[in-house]
Design a protein around this motif. Structure first.
Motif, PDB file in Angstrom:
ATOM      1  N   GLY A 311       0.793  -1.220   0.000  1.00  0.00           N
ATOM      2  CA  GLY A 311       0.000   0.000   0.000  1.00  0.00           C
ATOM      3  C   GLY A 311       0.828   1.273   0.000  1.00  0.00           C
ATOM      4  O   GLY A 311       2.053   1.248  -0.118  1.00  0.00           O
ATOM      5  N   THR A 312       0.124   2.382   0.132  1.00  0.00           N
ATOM      6  CA  THR A 312       0.747   3.700   0.203  1.00  0.00           C
ATOM      7  C   THR A 312       0.524   4.281   1.589  1.00  0.00           C
ATOM      8  O   THR A 312      -0.601   4.261   2.103  1.00  0.00           O
ATOM      9  CB  THR A 312       0.135   4.646  -0.842  1.00  0.00           C
ATOM     10  N   LYS A 318       4.170   2.227   7.119  1.00  0.00           N
ATOM     11  CA  LYS A 318       3.280   1.207   6.580  1.00  0.00           C
ATOM     12  C   LYS A 318       2.814   0.184   7.623  1.00  0.00           C
ATOM     13  O   LYS A 318       2.140  -0.774   7.284  1.00  0.00           O
ATOM     14  CB  LYS A 318       3.959   0.490   5.411  1.00  0.00           C
ATOM     15  N   ASP A 319       3.164   0.399   8.889  1.00  0.00           N
ATOM     16  CA  ASP A 319       2.595  -0.446   9.929  1.00  0.00           C
ATOM     17  C   ASP A 319       1.135  -0.082  10.185  1.00  0.00           C
ATOM     18  O   ASP A 319       0.403  -0.810  10.847  1.00  0.00           O
ATOM     19  CB  ASP A 319       3.399  -0.348  11.229  1.00  0.00           C
ATOM     20  N   GLY A 320       0.702   1.049   9.650  1.00  0.00           N
ATOM     21  CA  GLY A 320      -0.697   1.445   9.766  1.00  0.00           C
ATOM     22  C   GLY A 320      -1.089   1.819  11.178  1.00  0.00           C
ATOM     23  O   GLY A 320      -2.007   1.223  11.750  1.00  0.00           O
ATOM     24  N   VAL A 345      -4.341   0.498   0.570  1.00  0.00           N
ATOM     25  CA  VAL A 345      -3.908  -0.499  -0.411  1.00  0.00           C
ATOM     26  C   VAL A 345      -4.690  -0.409  -1.711  1.00  0.00           C
ATOM     27  O   VAL A 345      -4.352  -1.083  -2.692  1.00  0.00           O
ATOM     28  CB  VAL A 345      -4.034  -1.925   0.179  1.00  0.00           C
ATOM     29  N   LYS A 346      -5.731   0.421  -1.768  1.00  0.00           N
ATOM     30  CA  LYS A 346      -6.541   0.573  -2.969  1.00  0.00           C
ATOM     31  C   LYS A 346      -6.110   1.819  -3.741  1.00  0.00           C
ATOM     32  O   LYS A 346      -5.998   2.906  -3.177  1.00  0.00           O
ATOM     33  CB  LYS A 346      -8.026   0.672  -2.600  1.00  0.00           C
ATOM     34  N   SER A 352      -8.361   6.052   5.318  1.00  0.00           N
ATOM     35  CA  SER A 352      -9.709   5.522   5.484  1.00  0.00           C
ATOM     36  C   SER A 352      -9.969   5.120   6.927  1.00  0.00           C
ATOM     37  O   SER A 352      -9.050   5.004   7.747  1.00  0.00           O
ATOM     38  CB  SER A 352      -9.930   4.317   4.563  1.00  0.00           C
ATOM     39  N   SER A 353     -11.242   4.903   7.221  1.00  0.00           N
ATOM     40  CA  SER A 353     -11.668   4.451   8.537  1.00  0.00           C
ATOM     41  C   SER A 353     -11.908   2.945   8.497  1.00  0.00           C
ATOM     42  O   SER A 353     -12.487   2.423   7.538  1.00  0.00           O
ATOM     43  CB  SER A 353     -12.954   5.171   8.941  1.00  0.00           C
TER      44      SER A 353
END
Length: 361
Positions: A311-312, A318-320, A345-346, A352-353
């Protein structure tokens, strides 16, 4: 899919969730104080192509539909994620289920002008027969001017009006002018509200970044109290969280004659900063460190690092890391947890939530 177990306490608000549900008298289950619960990742709660969607706050209406109010802004206007304080608005999403899919309804609160700039970080409640929407705004993109707005409504058709005790535009809380108040010297005003009703009082929790002795600022929480839901609110003299224990995005709730908060572990006190802290207080005015524990982990913990590596990262790594914890309560117990992340990732979508289901052990 990884599942993380964590302890979380039953919340105050009781909602009867059905196709024709009605708001009923709050009632907290007797045996939930020590029950352990597990957190199950469900998926994306709210997203919007071409836009960043940040923290989403849930509430159930009188017909049983789930509404999310989320911060959002165009990916095109600001390339560095700074749109949250420059071009943000509050979007409205609705679903028949807490798990979605959520349909975008429209803009609930618009970015009006330089003095009512970039409404952000909404949190919604149903208290005393009214829906209450709190959020932050600033003036002309200047973070030091952040303040809290309170809107109220009898329905969820975005017929929001400023609270009676607020200023004409709905401003309910500003940085204090009294030098004896803990956040008198706040660097970034007052922000990130969370509202509860506790023992007949209305308590509006808020963040301020206060200067450190040497350099930088401490991310700290305090509370303002009112005798009426719509204010006015008075900031209490002392902060409610411990010194040298940074936190962000605190969501407050009540149960078993105590007050609880879920916040981001901004200072990595109990783990990495991508997770959160669960706090407990006897009176809502002091949240001691000994009553705090790890509440949730970063998104990679639930999905696996390999999933997010593709993803971005629009914000953070990128551990989110997960922010803006907001909980949906059904029949007096926490049922779903909504968290925001900057990893996507989209293609074509921004932050996003995400929604997690909470199950008792």
């Amino acid at each position: 899919m990884n599942i993380h177990k964590f302890a979380i306490i039953a919340l105050l608000i009781s909602l009867n969730f059905s196709c024709k549900s009605k708001i009923i008298t709050p009632k907290t289950p007797q045996n939930t104080y020590s029950n352990k619960m597990k957190l199950e990742y469900i998926g994306v709660a709210a997203e919007h192509k071409g836009m960043h969607v940040w923290g989403s706050s849930p509430v159930i209406d009188k017909e049983g539909k789930v509404h999310l109010f989320a911060a959002q802004w165009s990916m095109d206007t600001q390339k560095d994620f700074s749109g949250w304080f420059k071009d943000c608005e509050i979007g409205h999403y609705v679903s028949d289920s807490p798990e979605g899919p959520f349909k975008y309804v429209g803009v609930a609160v618009a970015d009006k002008d330089g003095l009512f700039n970039s409404p952000h970080n909404p949190t919604v409640n149903y208290i005393d027969g009214k829906y209450v929407l709190n959020f932050i705004v600033n003036e002309n993109n200047k973070l030091k001017t952040q303040r809290i707005v309170m809107y109220v409504a009898d329905d969820l058709n975005d017929t929001w009006k400023p609270a009676k005790g607020a200023e004409a535009d709905g401003t309910i809380l500003r940085k204090p002018k009294d030098s004896t108040i803990w956040n008198y010297k706040a660097i970034l005003g007052v922000s990130n509200p969370s509202l509860i009703k506790f023992k007949g009082k209305y308590m509006l929790y808020h963040k301020s970044v206060i200067p450190r002795e040497k350099r930088g600022g401490a991310y700290t929480y305090g509370v303002a109290v009112a005798d009426k839901l719509e204010g006015p609110y008075v900031i209490q003299p002392k902060k409610v969280t411990p010194p040298n224990m940074a936190l962000e995005d605190a969501f407050a709730y009540t149960a078993n004659d105590s007050v609880f908060m879920i916040s981001r572990d901004f200072g990595s006190t109990f783990g990495n900063s991508g997770g959160g802290i669960l706090w407990r207080s006897a009176d809502g005015f002091i949240f001691p460190k000994e009553n705090a524990k790890r509440g949730y982990e970063d998104l990679a913990h639930y999905l696996g690092k390999e999933t997010l590596e593709k993803g971005t990262a629009y914000r953070g790594k990128k551990d989110g890391h997960l922010e803006r914890a907001q909980v949906l309560i059904i029949n007096g117990v926490p049922a779903y947890l909504y968290l925001a992340t900057g990893v996507q990732v989209k293609e074509g979508f921004g932050s996003s939530s995400h929604v997690f289901k909470i199950n008792f052990k």
